[in-house]
Design a protein around this motif. Structure first.
Motif, mmCIF file in Angstrom:
data_model
loop_
_atom_site.group_PDB
_atom_site.id
_atom_site.type_symbol
_atom_site.label_atom_id
_atom_site.label_comp_id
_atom_site.label_asym_id
_atom_site.label_seq_id
_atom_site.Cartn_x
_atom_site.Cartn_y
_atom_site.Cartn_z
ATOM 1 N N ASP A 38 0.207 -4.552 11.787
ATOM 2 C CA ASP A 38 -1.098 -3.932 12.063
ATOM 3 C C ASP A 38 -0.958 -2.789 13.062
ATOM 4 O O ASP A 38 -1.537 -1.704 12.879
ATOM 5 C CB ASP A 38 -2.069 -4.981 12.607
ATOM 6 N N GLY A 39 -0.176 -3.015 14.108
ATOM 7 C CA GLY A 39 0.007 -1.990 15.130
ATOM 8 C C GLY A 39 0.786 -0.790 14.623
ATOM 9 O O GLY A 39 0.473 0.366 14.975
ATOM 10 N N PHE A 40 1.804 -1.041 13.808
ATOM 11 C CA PHE A 40 2.611 0.040 13.242
ATOM 12 C C PHE A 40 1.753 0.936 12.359
ATOM 13 O O PHE A 40 1.783 2.169 12.477
ATOM 14 C CB PHE A 40 3.767 -0.572 12.452
ATOM 15 N N GLU A 41 0.961 0.325 11.480
ATOM 16 C CA GLU A 41 0.093 1.108 10.605
ATOM 17 C C GLU A 41 -0.916 1.919 11.419
ATOM 18 O O GLU A 41 -1.143 3.102 11.135
ATOM 19 C CB GLU A 41 -0.638 0.178 9.633
ATOM 20 N N LYS A 42 -1.492 1.306 12.426
ATOM 21 C CA LYS A 42 -2.509 1.981 13.224
ATOM 22 C C LYS A 42 -1.932 3.172 13.983
ATOM 23 O O LYS A 42 -2.543 4.254 14.034
ATOM 24 C CB LYS A 42 -3.147 0.996 14.209
ATOM 25 N N ARG A 43 -0.755 2.999 14.567
ATOM 26 C CA ARG A 43 -0.146 4.099 15.315
ATOM 27 C C ARG A 43 0.191 5.270 14.396
ATOM 28 O O ARG A 43 0.037 6.435 14.763
ATOM 29 C CB ARG A 43 1.090 3.618 16.072
ATOM 30 N N LEU A 44 0.648 4.967 13.199
ATOM 31 C CA LEU A 44 0.952 6.030 12.250
ATOM 32 C C LEU A 44 -0.315 6.727 11.768
ATOM 33 O O LEU A 44 -0.333 7.955 11.593
ATOM 34 C CB LEU A 44 1.741 5.462 11.063
ATOM 35 N N GLU A 45 -1.367 5.976 11.571
ATOM 36 C CA GLU A 45 -2.642 6.594 11.195
ATOM 37 C C GLU A 45 -3.130 7.540 12.286
ATOM 38 O O GLU A 45 -3.612 8.648 11.996
ATOM 39 C CB GLU A 45 -3.675 5.505 10.919
ATOM 40 N N ASN A 46 -2.981 7.137 13.535
ATOM 41 C CA ASN A 46 -3.375 8.010 14.644
ATOM 42 C C ASN A 46 -2.488 9.245 14.714
ATOM 43 O O ASN A 46 -2.961 10.355 15.016
ATOM 44 C CB ASN A 46 -3.304 7.236 15.967
ATOM 45 N N TYR A 47 -1.205 9.062 14.453
ATOM 46 C CA TYR A 47 -0.257 10.181 14.508
ATOM 47 C C TYR A 47 -0.552 11.198 13.402
ATOM 48 O O TYR A 47 -0.533 12.417 13.635
ATOM 49 C CB TYR A 47 1.170 9.655 14.365
ATOM 50 N N LEU A 48 -0.829 10.715 12.203
ATOM 51 C CA LEU A 48 -1.044 11.609 11.061
ATOM 52 C C LEU A 48 -2.430 12.234 11.060
ATOM 53 O O LEU A 48 -2.616 13.332 10.536
ATOM 54 C CB LEU A 48 -0.801 10.836 9.757
ATOM 55 N N GLY A 49 -3.400 11.530 11.626
ATOM 56 C CA GLY A 49 -4.719 12.127 11.782
ATOM 57 C C GLY A 49 -5.729 11.694 10.737
ATOM 58 O O GLY A 49 -5.535 10.723 9.995
ATOM 59 N N LYS A 50 -6.807 12.430 10.674
ATOM 60 C CA LYS A 50 -7.977 12.085 9.865
ATOM 61 C C LYS A 50 -7.617 11.827 8.402
ATOM 62 O O LYS A 50 -6.792 12.531 7.816
ATOM 63 C CB LYS A 50 -9.004 13.216 9.951
ATOM 64 N N ASP A 51 -8.271 10.820 7.829
ATOM 65 C CA ASP A 51 -8.125 10.470 6.413
ATOM 66 C C ASP A 51 -6.686 10.106 6.044
ATOM 67 O O ASP A 51 -6.215 10.420 4.946
ATOM 68 C CB ASP A 51 -8.621 11.610 5.508
ATOM 69 N N SER A 52 -6.000 9.455 6.960
ATOM 70 C CA SER A 52 -4.645 8.943 6.694
ATOM 71 C C SER A 52 -4.694 7.426 6.828
ATOM 72 O O SER A 52 -4.764 6.901 7.936
ATOM 73 C CB SER A 52 -3.635 9.544 7.673
ATOM 74 N N PHE A 53 -4.656 6.750 5.688
ATOM 75 C CA PHE A 53 -4.744 5.294 5.650
ATOM 76 C C PHE A 53 -3.385 4.751 5.218
ATOM 77 O O PHE A 53 -2.954 4.967 4.084
ATOM 78 C CB PHE A 53 -5.863 4.854 4.703
ATOM 79 N N VAL A 54 -2.711 4.059 6.123
ATOM 80 C CA VAL A 54 -1.298 3.706 5.972
ATOM 81 C C VAL A 54 -1.131 2.260 5.508
ATOM 82 O O VAL A 54 -1.751 1.348 6.065
ATOM 83 C CB VAL A 54 -0.550 3.926 7.304
ATOM 84 N N THR A 55 -0.262 2.081 4.510
ATOM 85 C CA THR A 55 0.167 0.755 4.072
ATOM 86 C C THR A 55 1.670 0.654 4.277
ATOM 87 O O THR A 55 2.434 1.453 3.716
ATOM 88 C CB THR A 55 -0.149 0.524 2.585
ATOM 89 N N ALA A 56 2.110 -0.306 5.104
ATOM 90 C CA ALA A 56 3.535 -0.472 5.401
ATOM 91 C C ALA A 56 4.205 -1.289 4.300
ATOM 92 O O ALA A 56 3.742 -2.379 3.952
ATOM 93 C CB ALA A 56 3.707 -1.164 6.756
ATOM 94 N N LEU A 57 5.307 -0.757 3.780
ATOM 95 C CA LEU A 57 5.966 -1.337 2.614
ATOM 96 C C LEU A 57 7.461 -1.528 2.862
ATOM 97 O O LEU A 57 7.991 -1.094 3.882
ATOM 98 C CB LEU A 57 5.738 -0.442 1.392
ATOM 99 N N SER A 58 8.117 -2.149 1.910
ATOM 100 C CA SER A 58 9.535 -2.489 2.056
ATOM 101 C C SER A 58 10.454 -1.290 1.896
ATOM 102 O O SER A 58 11.616 -1.337 2.311
ATOM 103 C CB SER A 58 9.917 -3.562 1.035
ATOM 104 N N SER A 59 9.970 -0.200 1.293
ATOM 105 C CA SER A 59 10.802 0.995 1.111
ATOM 106 C C SER A 59 9.928 2.177 0.716
ATOM 107 O O SER A 59 8.789 2.007 0.247
ATOM 108 C CB SER A 59 11.863 0.767 0.020
ATOM 109 N N GLY A 60 10.486 3.373 0.857
ATOM 110 C CA GLY A 60 9.814 4.560 0.361
ATOM 111 C C GLY A 60 9.728 4.553 -1.155
ATOM 112 O O GLY A 60 8.764 5.068 -1.735
ATOM 113 N N THR A 61 10.728 3.981 -1.808
ATOM 114 C CA THR A 61 10.711 3.868 -3.266
ATOM 115 C C THR A 61 9.516 3.045 -3.726
ATOM 116 O O THR A 61 8.817 3.400 -4.687
ATOM 117 C CB THR A 61 12.008 3.215 -3.765
ATOM 118 N N ALA A 62 9.279 1.915 -3.031
ATOM 119 C CA ALA A 62 8.120 1.087 -3.350
ATOM 120 C C ALA A 62 6.832 1.884 -3.184
ATOM 121 O O ALA A 62 5.884 1.738 -3.979
ATOM 122 C CB ALA A 62 8.106 -0.148 -2.452
#
Length: 378
Positions: A38-62
């Motif tokens: 939850d914290g990782f996704e939230k920090r990345l959303e704050n870093y990327l900015g508005k309208d960035s909704f992050v889902t943490a996954l097992s790989s970039g390929t996924a």
């Protein structure tokens, strides 16, 4: 005595990762749920900015695979993909039994050529089907020609999947890579600018798509008192422990970007007056690259130098280098699919090399690299 090997792009831990891992252990949070994710996704959303909704996954390929699912790519659909890229950009197209159509690079960024892209779109339309998606890559951390590619996307109303696997911290017109696509992807593989040991994120433009991505990543299990499924899902969710590593790495992200860019300045100094070896540079002030990897092309006809000779000399000095990506349209797996362009990416492959670019390159490492290149000129 043999000197230590200088690696191309090794992980570089910051020191705070262990406390987040320990928190996961202390709270028994070792699965795909927990405060670290939850914290990782939230920090990345704050870093990327508005309208960035992050889902943490097992790989970039996924993440690329789920992006295709979110865009309802199905068997027989056309998906346009940059040819000059790592195979993980293209393989998920085949996962969906869709048809890849490959597009050449342009010379300034080595990324998707907008003119070749439009030719590919027109071909697909002539076949009676509009492409379901365009996969545009920011190769080696260099942003693609965003305005031009998005112009084609908007003209034909085709969504863009932005593959910024290695471009966290790069920007175009001061806007972060990872925010330009209808869906975007960033990787945290062990060789990236920061890592979760393995992993990636899918960035959606809406909360609804984030929720759909989460569902797909957790086997599409329906919210009932028993196991219930009406769609195909996957085991793609990042673990809480990996996310803990990621939070610790985010603590040092700005430093890692700075160090990679300092590496680029180091190579600029070395190649400043060299007509044989050409370093990939930002083509203008709109582009800000994290220089995840520093890459060169060799003009062998001027000096007899080739990428093979340069790689061999580095290897003899226990320094890792790697050839540039062999374009997808030249790979045996993809040789039967359409390609549009002048094969600029093929020429890049024939002439190019990736140089050591880790954020933990020491002064001694740089001196060894400089000595190898200096001795080549003798």
């Amino acid at each position: 005595m043999k000197k230590n090997k200088i690696l191309l792009s090794p992980p570089h831990l910051g020191g705070s990762e262990l406390q987040y891992i320990q928190t996961a252990l202390d709270t028994n949070g070792v699965s795909q749920y927990g405060s670290n994710i939850d914290g990782f996704e939230k920090r990345l959303e704050n870093y990327l900015g508005k309208d960035s909704f992050v889902t943490a996954l097992s790989s970039g390929t996924a993440a690329i695979h789920l992006a295709l699912r979110l865009l309802n790519v199905e068997e027989g659909d056309f998906v346009i993909c940059q040819s000059f890229t790592f195979v993980a950009s293209a393989n998920p197209i085949l996962y969906q039994r869709a048809i890849p159509v490959f597009v050449d690079s342009e010379a300034s960024t080595w990324n998707m050529c907008p003119n070749a892209l439009e030719d590919a779109v027109k071909y697909c339309l002539q076949q009676g089907k509009k492409p379901k998606a365009i996969i545009a890559v920011s190769s080696y951390g260099m942003p693609f020609m965003v305005d031009e590619v998005l112009e084609v996307s908007r003209k034909y109303e085709i969504p863009v999947i932005e593959d910024s696997a290695g471009a966290l911290g790069s920007t175009y017109k001061n806007r972060p890579c990872g925010t330009f696509g209808d869906l975007s992807v960033i990787s945290f593989n062990g060789n990236k600018i920061i890592t979760t040991s393995g992993g990636g994120i899918l960035i959606s433009r809406s909360k609804a798509n984030k929720e759909r991505a989460f569902s797909f990543s957790t086997q599409a299990n329906e919210n009932k008192d028993y196991y219930s499924y009406s769609d195909i899902g996957y085991n793609y969710r990042m673990s809480n422990i990996s996310a803990g590593i990621g939070i610790g790495q985010l603590d040092v992200l700005e430093d890692r970007i700075l160090k990679r860019r300092e590496n680029h300045e180091f190579y600029q100094g070395i190649f400043e007056n060299d007509e044989t070896i050409n370093l990939l540079e930002e083509p203008g002030e709109d582009f800000f690259s994290n220089y995840w990897l520093n890459t060169v092309t060799i003009e062998g006809n001027k000096s007899g130098m080739t990428k093979e000779k340069l790689k061999k000399v580095f290897s003899e000095n226990n320094i890792e280098t790697r050839y540039l990506w062999k374009p997808m349209h030249l790979q045996t797996l993809y040789k039967g699919y359409k390609f549009f362009g002048d094969n600029i990416c093929g020429m890049l492959f024939e002439a190019g090399l990736c140089l050591p670019s880790g954020s933990n390159l020491s002064v001694e490492d740089k001196n060894r690299i400089a000595d190898v290149l200096k001795n080549l000129r003798k």
